[in-house]
Design an enzyme around this catalytic site. Structure first.
Site, PDB file in Angstrom:
ATOM      1  N   GLU A 176       0.799  -1.227   0.000  1.00  0.00           N
ATOM      2  CA  GLU A 176       0.000   0.000   0.000  1.00  0.00           C
ATOM      3  C   GLU A 176       0.834   1.280   0.000  1.00  0.00           C
ATOM      4  O   GLU A 176       1.726   1.473   0.831  1.00  0.00           O
ATOM      5  CB  GLU A 176      -0.915   0.004   1.220  1.00  0.00           C
ATOM      6  N   LYS A 178       0.667   4.653   1.030  1.00  0.00           N
ATOM      7  CA  LYS A 178      -0.178   5.404   1.973  1.00  0.00           C
ATOM      8  C   LYS A 178       0.683   6.382   2.753  1.00  0.00           C
ATOM      9  O   LYS A 178       1.623   5.990   3.419  1.00  0.00           O
ATOM     10  CB  LYS A 178      -0.847   4.382   2.910  1.00  0.00           C
ATOM     11  N   LYS A 239      -7.693   2.738  -3.678  1.00  0.00           N
ATOM     12  CA  LYS A 239      -8.155   2.609  -2.279  1.00  0.00           C
ATOM     13  C   LYS A 239      -8.958   3.849  -1.945  1.00  0.00           C
ATOM     14  O   LYS A 239      -8.419   4.895  -1.626  1.00  0.00           O
ATOM     15  CB  LYS A 239      -6.922   2.466  -1.388  1.00  0.00           C
ATOM     16  N   GLU A 288     -14.502  -5.697   1.126  1.00  0.00           N
ATOM     17  CA  GLU A 288     -13.903  -5.763   2.461  1.00  0.00           C
ATOM     18  C   GLU A 288     -14.942  -6.015   3.554  1.00  0.00           C
ATOM     19  O   GLU A 288     -15.979  -5.369   3.599  1.00  0.00           O
ATOM     20  CB  GLU A 288     -13.184  -4.442   2.728  1.00  0.00           C
ATOM     21  N   ASN A 310     -10.597  -7.247   6.938  1.00  0.00           N
ATOM     22  CA  ASN A 310      -9.838  -6.163   7.561  1.00  0.00           C
ATOM     23  C   ASN A 310      -9.713  -6.435   9.055  1.00  0.00           C
ATOM     24  O   ASN A 310     -10.718  -6.533   9.765  1.00  0.00           O
ATOM     25  CB  ASN A 310     -10.523  -4.811   7.313  1.00  0.00           C
ATOM     26  N   GLU A 346      -6.003  -8.248   5.688  1.00  0.00           N
ATOM     27  CA  GLU A 346      -5.701  -6.812   5.607  1.00  0.00           C
ATOM     28  C   GLU A 346      -5.392  -6.211   6.974  1.00  0.00           C
ATOM     29  O   GLU A 346      -6.090  -6.485   7.948  1.00  0.00           O
ATOM     30  CB  GLU A 346      -6.921  -6.043   5.084  1.00  0.00           C
ATOM     31  N   SER A 347      -4.385  -5.374   7.016  1.00  0.00           N
ATOM     32  CA  SER A 347      -4.050  -4.496   8.150  1.00  0.00           C
ATOM     33  C   SER A 347      -3.358  -5.199   9.318  1.00  0.00           C
ATOM     34  O   SER A 347      -3.648  -6.354   9.648  1.00  0.00           O
ATOM     35  CB  SER A 347      -5.294  -3.797   8.724  1.00  0.00           C
TER      36      SER A 347
HETATM   37  O1  LIG Z   1      -1.296  -0.010   7.241  1.00  0.00           O
HETATM   38  P1  LIG Z   1      -1.807  -1.386   7.513  1.00  0.00           P
HETATM   39  O2  LIG Z   1      -2.189  -1.622   8.937  1.00  0.00           O
HETATM   40  O3  LIG Z   1      -0.850  -2.449   7.003  1.00  0.00           O
HETATM   41  O4  LIG Z   1      -3.173  -1.558   6.691  1.00  0.00           O
HETATM   42  C1  LIG Z   1      -3.218  -1.516   5.288  1.00  0.00           C
HETATM   43  C2  LIG Z   1      -4.679  -1.561   4.807  1.00  0.00           C
HETATM   44  O5  LIG Z   1      -5.217  -2.777   5.187  1.00  0.00           O
HETATM   45  C3  LIG Z   1      -5.481  -0.404   5.409  1.00  0.00           C
HETATM   46  O6  LIG Z   1      -4.924   0.783   4.974  1.00  0.00           O
HETATM   47  C4  LIG Z   1      -6.957  -0.446   5.005  1.00  0.00           C
HETATM   48  C5  LIG Z   1      -7.714  -1.545   4.904  1.00  0.00           C
HETATM   49  N1  LIG Z   1      -8.983  -1.219   4.541  1.00  0.00           N
HETATM   50  C6  LIG Z   1      -9.058   0.114   4.395  1.00  0.00           C
HETATM   51  C7  LIG Z   1     -10.116   0.925   4.001  1.00  0.00           C
HETATM   52  C8  LIG Z   1      -9.885   2.267   3.891  1.00  0.00           C
HETATM   53  C9  LIG Z   1      -8.644   2.820   4.192  1.00  0.00           C
HETATM   54  C10 LIG Z   1      -7.576   2.024   4.587  1.00  0.00           C
HETATM   55  C11 LIG Z   1      -7.779   0.664   4.678  1.00  0.00           C
END
Ligand SMILES: O=P(O)(O)OC[C@@H](O)[C@@H](O)c1c[nH]c2ccccc12
Length: 393
Positions: A176, A178, A239, A288, A310, A346-347
């Site tokens: 990502e 970001k 995104k 998601e 997520n 995710e995340s």
């Molecule tokens: O930075 P991380 O914790 O690795 O997460 C990435 C991504 O999953 C996260 O930015 C995200 C997942 N779903 C979203 C929806 C909107 C904005 C952001 C996200």
């Protein structure tokens, strides 16, 4: 529940849902709303109906405008009700309170809690609603559609993830791009999106995710376009917080190969409708989910090939990677294997152990931002994340 039942009568009075005559409201002029899509971007044909039922096109603008305002407001309220009935807590629009002279359902009049969002996701969605309206005024759908002819072709997002998974034996990486997030603040000061994207590609990412929301994530469509134009071969996920079909066309016109649809925000009908449009545009959808209810809703929708779990709750920011495991246990895991759906974890993934944990749970892909974007060399960040070099070379 009771409130929902009592809303049924006025709900049916809306021509877009049922043709049954409106009985419970006082005799306000009836408006025919032709609903073009589930995001309620309706076009409105206003006609006044006289007491004998004969229709005459309204000549006096004012009362019709007022009635339209009331109707539009009601539709927003109904939309929130439909979403709530599917367990969606995010209201699409702020409850501004009924327009002047409102005489509709009592429940609606009571539901005005003031226009304060209940959580960050709701705030983002309300902000997006205003933003998209402005965007659409500047560039109507016909103009965006024209741009599609010049857009670079859509690439195979899922194919790239599967290929990476087969090549490395590890989950395919969606890396990502970001700069910031509401939960973490600024992640990287010296933020050059193209440089980061190229480093990710070199480091072995299968696909990239590019934040385009400006207000909360400091992203932009310019970043997406620039990465695509720089010749990065990894397919790109736009995104964004998508609430309107217009955004799908726009994302495609800017070179996106995939888009994110968030089940916590979109009712089933919107997801179905948007998935159809994406298929027409050649866009892959990553849908998601965060809990069992959202997962079950999405599993019930035809044609979904890619689901993201997520680990972060977008309403509270709580992060827990065991969510991925929990949702893939038992019957749900069986269904995704039978349907050959790819699950993206995710995340909150930071270490090789985290990757092994979600892979063990059944994911074939991961979406990672913070842990790699923060590294001075994001490509090296990828090797650190996987515990080995996964680049092609
Ligand atoms: O930075 P991380 O914790 O690795 O997460 C990435 C991504 O999953 C996260 O930015 C995200 C997942 N779903 C979203 C929806 C909107 C904005 C952001 C996200």
């Amino acid at each position: 529940m009771e409130a929902l039942a009592s809303l049924k009568a006025p709900f049916q009075a809306l021509p877009s849902f049922s043709s049954s005559p409106r009985t419970s409201f006082p005799p306000t002029p009836r408006i025919h709303i032709s609903r073009r899509n589930p995001s309620f971007n309706f076009s409105v044909r206003a006609q006044m109906e006289s007491s004998d039922g004969s229709a005459a096109t309204a000549t006096s603008i004012e009362p019709v405008e007022e009635v339209l305002k009331i109707k539009e407001w009601e539709v927003g309220m109904f939309q929130n009700e439909v979403a709530a009935s599917q367990g969606i807590r995010i209201r699409r629009r702020p409850p501004t309170g009924p327009p002047l002279h409102y005489v509709g359902p009592f429940e609606f009049r009571l539901q005005n809690e003031g226009n304060t969002p209940r959580n960050i996701l709701e705030e983002i969605v309300w902000n997006k609603d205003v933003e998209v309206s402005k965007f659409k005024e500047r560039k109507p759908l016909v103009a965006v559609k024209k741009d599609l002819d010049n857009a670079p072709p859509a690439r195979d997002f899922i194919g790239a993830l599967r290929a990476a998974n087969e090549r490395t034996g590890l989950p395919g990486l969606i890396a990502e791009v970001k700069k910031a997030s509401p939960s973490r603040g600024i992640l990287r000061e010296d933020f050059d999106p193209v440089e980061i994207a190229q480093a990710y590609e070199k480091g072995g990412a299968a696909c990239l995710s590019v934040l385009t929301d400006e207000k909360y994530f400091k992203g932009s469509f310019e970043n997406l376009e620039a990465i695509r134009k720089a010749g990065v071969k990894c397919p790109l996920l736009c995104k964004e917080f998508i609430i309107d079909a217009w955004q799908l066309y726009y994302a495609r016109s800017k070179g996106a190969d995939a888009v994110l649809l968030i089940a916590a925000v979109l009712p089933d009908l919107d997801i179905k409708y948007m998935v159809k449009i994406c298929k027409l545009l050649g866009l892959t959808t990553l849908v998601e989910v965060h809990d069992e209810r959202e997962f079950d809703r999405v599993l019930g929708i035809e044609g979904i090939e890619l689901i993201g779990i997520n680990n972060r709750n977008l309403e509270t920011f709580e992060l827990d990677i065991s969510i991925t495991k929990k949702l893939l246990e038992g019957e749900r895991g069986k269904i995704i294997r039978e349907k050959n759906i790819i699950i993206v974890g995710e995340s909150g993934l930071f270490t090789p152990d985290d990757i092994a944990y979600v892979q063990e749970a059944g994911v074939k892909a991961v979406l990672v931002g913070e842990s790699i974007v923060k590294q001075s060399d994001p490509g090296k960040g990828i090797s650190n994340l996987f515990g080995k070099d996964i680049s092609q070379s």
